[in-house]
Design a protein around this motif. Structure first.
Motif, short mmCIF file in Angstrom:
data_model
loop_
_atom_site.label_atom_id
_atom_site.label_comp_id
_atom_site.label_asym_id
_atom_site.label_seq_id
_atom_site.Cartn_x
_atom_site.Cartn_y
_atom_site.Cartn_z
N TYR A 8 0.83 -1.20 0.00
CA TYR A 8 0.00 0.00 0.00
C TYR A 8 0.86 1.26 0.00
O TYR A 8 0.66 2.18 -0.81
CB TYR A 8 -0.90 -0.03 1.24
N ALA A 9 1.86 1.29 0.89
CA ALA A 9 2.68 2.49 1.03
C ALA A 9 3.56 2.72 -0.19
O ALA A 9 3.68 3.86 -0.68
CB ALA A 9 3.56 2.37 2.28
N THR A 10 4.19 1.67 -0.71
CA THR A 10 5.06 1.85 -1.87
C THR A 10 4.27 2.19 -3.13
O THR A 10 4.74 2.96 -3.97
CB THR A 10 5.92 0.60 -2.12
N LEU A 11 3.07 1.63 -3.24
CA LEU A 11 2.24 1.95 -4.39
C LEU A 11 1.79 3.40 -4.35
O LEU A 11 1.78 4.10 -5.37
CB LEU A 11 1.02 1.02 -4.44
N ALA A 12 1.42 3.88 -3.16
CA ALA A 12 1.01 5.28 -3.02
C ALA A 12 2.17 6.22 -3.31
O ALA A 12 2.04 7.20 -4.05
CB ALA A 12 0.46 5.52 -1.61
N LEU A 13 3.36 5.94 -2.73
CA LEU A 13 4.51 6.81 -2.94
C LEU A 13 4.97 6.79 -4.40
O LEU A 13 5.21 7.84 -5.01
CB LEU A 13 5.66 6.39 -2.02
N GLY A 14 5.07 5.60 -4.96
CA GLY A 14 5.51 5.49 -6.35
C GLY A 14 4.55 6.14 -7.32
O GLY A 14 4.96 6.80 -8.28
N SER A 15 3.25 5.99 -7.07
CA SER A 15 2.25 6.61 -7.94
C SER A 15 2.30 8.13 -7.84
O SER A 15 2.10 8.82 -8.84
CB SER A 15 0.85 6.10 -7.57
N ALA A 16 2.54 8.66 -6.63
CA ALA A 16 2.66 10.11 -6.46
C ALA A 16 3.84 10.65 -7.24
O ALA A 16 3.75 11.70 -7.89
CB ALA A 16 2.81 10.44 -4.97
N MET A 17 4.96 9.95 -7.20
CA MET A 17 6.15 10.39 -7.93
C MET A 17 5.95 10.30 -9.44
O MET A 17 6.50 11.10 -10.20
CB MET A 17 7.35 9.55 -7.51
N ALA A 18 5.15 9.33 -9.86
CA ALA A 18 4.96 9.12 -11.30
C ALA A 18 3.91 10.02 -11.91
O ALA A 18 3.96 10.32 -13.11
CB ALA A 18 4.56 7.66 -11.55
N MET A 19 2.97 10.49 -11.12
CA MET A 19 1.77 11.14 -11.66
C MET A 19 2.10 12.31 -12.58
O MET A 19 1.54 12.44 -13.67
CB MET A 19 0.88 11.61 -10.51
N PHE A 20 3.00 13.18 -12.16
CA PHE A 20 3.32 14.34 -12.97
C PHE A 20 4.58 14.14 -13.81
O PHE A 20 5.14 15.10 -14.33
CB PHE A 20 3.40 15.60 -12.11
N MET A 21 5.00 12.90 -13.97
CA MET A 21 5.98 12.56 -14.99
C MET A 21 5.28 12.30 -16.32
O MET A 21 5.91 12.34 -17.38
CB MET A 21 6.79 11.32 -14.59
N TYR A 22 3.98 12.00 -16.27
CA TYR A 22 3.24 11.74 -17.50
C TYR A 22 3.24 12.98 -18.39
O TYR A 22 3.03 14.10 -17.92
CB TYR A 22 1.81 11.33 -17.18
N PRO A 23 3.48 12.80 -19.67
CA PRO A 23 3.56 13.95 -20.59
C PRO A 23 2.32 14.84 -20.60
O PRO A 23 2.42 16.05 -20.77
CB PRO A 23 3.77 13.29 -21.96
N HIS A 24 1.13 14.26 -20.43
CA HIS A 24 -0.07 15.09 -20.50
C HIS A 24 -0.17 16.03 -19.30
O HIS A 24 -0.71 17.13 -19.42
CB HIS A 24 -1.33 14.23 -20.61
N SER A 25 0.38 15.63 -18.16
CA SER A 25 0.41 16.53 -17.01
C SER A 25 1.30 17.73 -17.29
O SER A 25 0.98 18.87 -16.93
CB SER A 25 0.92 15.79 -15.77
N ILE A 26 2.42 17.47 -17.95
CA ILE A 26 3.34 18.55 -18.28
C ILE A 26 2.76 19.44 -19.37
O ILE A 26 2.94 20.67 -19.37
CB ILE A 26 4.70 17.97 -18.71
N THR A 27 2.04 18.85 -20.32
CA THR A 27 1.39 19.64 -21.36
C THR A 27 0.43 20.65 -20.76
O THR A 27 0.41 21.83 -21.13
CB THR A 27 0.65 18.72 -22.35
N ALA A 28 -0.39 20.20 -19.80
CA ALA A 28 -1.31 21.11 -19.13
C ALA A 28 -0.55 22.19 -18.37
O ALA A 28 -0.95 23.36 -18.34
CB ALA A 28 -2.22 20.33 -18.18
#
Length: 542
Positions: A258-278
């Motif tokens: 649970y903890a590693t999935l939450a932390l890893g997902s938080a770090m990954a979320m704004f690595m996605y190109p569409h987040s940066i595009t916005a």
């Protein structure tokens, strides 16, 4: 599922779907620039959006069809483990507050359109830039596919999606329709289309969730009855695994996951190109700061949305495909007309992010593959034309994900993308704060993380899948079950740090950094030369 077609719900759904489609085409006339033939205009909306528009666009990263369908579906299937999306969206906002303004500033100063543009300029490496671009495109494919799965789930529940024995063309027709709509208005209006539609999307989502968390518990006898029913259901043995179906609260043995999935997902979320595009579509640095400070409002609603998984259990929803649980809950509990509104919220919640994602992937290909390796002298008009065409091809690729893979585990598609995109974190975020990492070390570290993460995910089995059955397995050296993406990221960083020491000791060429310290705090009104992505010095790119 109920038999037949829910005509009233379908009519309401079609009304909203057509309304936002029209808005998507009209968006081409919204804030029309003098020169539309540039990626700044088509792919970034002219870099002119203010706080509220940016907030709505960034909100598309939280409230997508994935949110509406897959998060409550995970809770419906297994209980508390599905709540990992709530802490990770809490962790992510302080994180992005520290680095997104810096990324906006340096991108504004140098005319960067993608994260790979920045990486190339910072480290003077076409190879590293290509790796970041390739990873972004690869990770976006399953994410776009997940949005299409959300639309299909809604139409299945309404009664027009077909069953498992239906002709393949009829069964997959909703995805084909969604593809056609996305392709048409994205090609025409670029980022302005999802920016305009996002207002409708978020209004519907907030309305539906507010009504759902008040109206449904009243019909079911209150939250005490809902949690009691969920606890009883999770205590039942799952015939496929021989273990309890799930847990109302996370058990000790699941806490590492649970903890590693939450932390890893938080770090990954704004690595996605569409987040940066916005992000890069904003008109100044302070817009990013203001938008990220109000983003937690979305997390508040996400926690309420997650409770719908428990409500589906208490309401007696029985589906073989967990992705249908929440649409079916809406059809069972709401009047037909409001069920149509809820279905429209899910459908539009798929269109907005999918449009941004296809634009982001197209920008990556155009800037960091086509211009860097195929046609270095491409004009802005040629870049825009190529980006429009590639945005269509990206949707075809996402459609292939859906048509060829098991849609009942759609959330795992996105989690696999998270494993991949997390491997760009050292180059992007590390590069925003330091030039210490060596470009070759970053490239080798990226490769190590990608190979390990993909191989580890391939080896995870589930009761329904022999491969890619989940995103967690035993962490080497620790022995606990954890998120594969975070393990791969740690491996990535270790390799990068060790190789950086080695390469610096060997005096390996480090490449030319075309940025300066002042670029990372510059605002729109600051003096400075803004260029159309300068070419690196000859002989410094690898």
């Amino acid at each position: 599922m109920n038999g037949g077609v829910n005509g009233i719900a379908l009519a309401v759904f079609v009304f909203f779907f057509l309304a936002v489609t029209v808005m998507g085409f009209l968006a081409a006339r919204w804030r029309r620039p003098d020169n539309e033939a540039s990626l700044d205009e088509w792919g970034l909306g002219g870099r002119s959006f203010g706080t509220w528009i940016t907030w709505f666009l960034l909100g598309g990263d939280v409230y997508t069809a994935y949110t509406f369908v897959a998060v409550p579906a995970a809770i419906y299937a297994a209980g508390a483990s599905g709540f990992f999306a709530v802490p990770y969206t809490i962790l992510v906002y302080p994180l992005i507050f520290t680095f997104l303004p810096r990324l906006w500033s340096v991108s504004h100063r140098h005319g960067y359109v993608t994260t790979a543009d920045f990486v190339r300029g910072r480290f003077g490496s076409k190879g590293l830039s290509l790796a970041v671009a390739f990873t972004g495109i690869l990770a976006l494919m399953p994410y776009i596919a997940l949005q299409l799965v959300g639309i299909q789930a809604v139409l299945d529940v309404i009664g027009i999606g077909g069953g498992e024995n239906t002709n393949w063309f009829v069964k997959d027709l909703p995805l084909l329709i969604a593809f056609a709509v996305l392709a048409a208005y994205t090609y025409s209006a670029g980022l302005r289309a999802p920016a305009m539609i996002a207002f409708v999307k978020d209004t519907l989502i907030y309305l539906v969730i507010t009504v759902a968390v008040i109206y449904i518990p009243i019909k079911l006898g209150g939250f005490d009855a809902i949690f009691s029913a969920a606890q009883h259901a999770f205590a039942q043995t799952n015939p496929a695994t021989g273990a309890p179906r799930g847990a109302l609260t996370s058990p000790p043995q699941a806490q590492w996951t649970y903890a590693t999935l939450a932390l890893g997902s938080a770090m990954a979320m704004f690595m996605y190109p569409h987040s940066i595009t916005a992000t890069l579509s904003s008109k100044n640095r302070n817009v990013i700061r203001r938008s990220t400070t109000v983003m937690p409002l979305y997390t508040l609603m996400l926690g309420l949305l997650a409770l719908l998984g428990f409500m589906a259990i208490a309401a007696g929803v029985k589906v073989t495909n967990g992705q249908l649980a929440i649409p079916q809950l809406f059809e069972d509990m709401f009047p037909a007309w409001f069920a149509g509104v809820a279905f429209a919220a899910i459908g539009i919640g798929a269109l907005v992010p999918a449009a941004i994602m296809s634009i982001a992937a197209a920008n990556l290909f155009t800037r960091n593959i086509y211009k860097d390796f195929i046609k270095p002298d491409a004009t802005p008009a040629q870049e825009t034309k190529v980006s429009k065409l590639v945005s269509l091809l990206v949707k075809v690729g996402a459609l292939a994900f859906v048509l060829t893979m098991d849609k009942t585990v759609a959330i795992n598609f996105q989690l696999l993308g998270g494993i991949w995109i997390l491997q760009t974190f050292p180059a992007l975020v590390g590069g925003l704060f330091s030039r210490w990492f060596h470009r070759w070390a970053l490239l080798v570290g990226w490769a190590a993380g990608m190979i390990y993460g993909t191989a580890a995910a391939y080896g995870v089995a589930s009761p329904t899948q022999a491969h890619f059955g989940g995103s967690a397995r035993k962490i080497p050296g620790i022995g606990e079950i954890g998120y594969i993406g975070l393990t791969a990221f740690v491996m990535n960083v270790v390799v990068t740090v060790v190789l950086t020491f080695v390469l610096k000791a060997a005096k390996a060429p480090a490449g030319v950094d075309e940025t300066s310290p002042g670029d990372y705090t510059a605002d729109a009104g600051d003096k400075g030369v803004q260029v159309e992505l300068p070419q690196p010095v000859a002989g410094t790119t690898h």
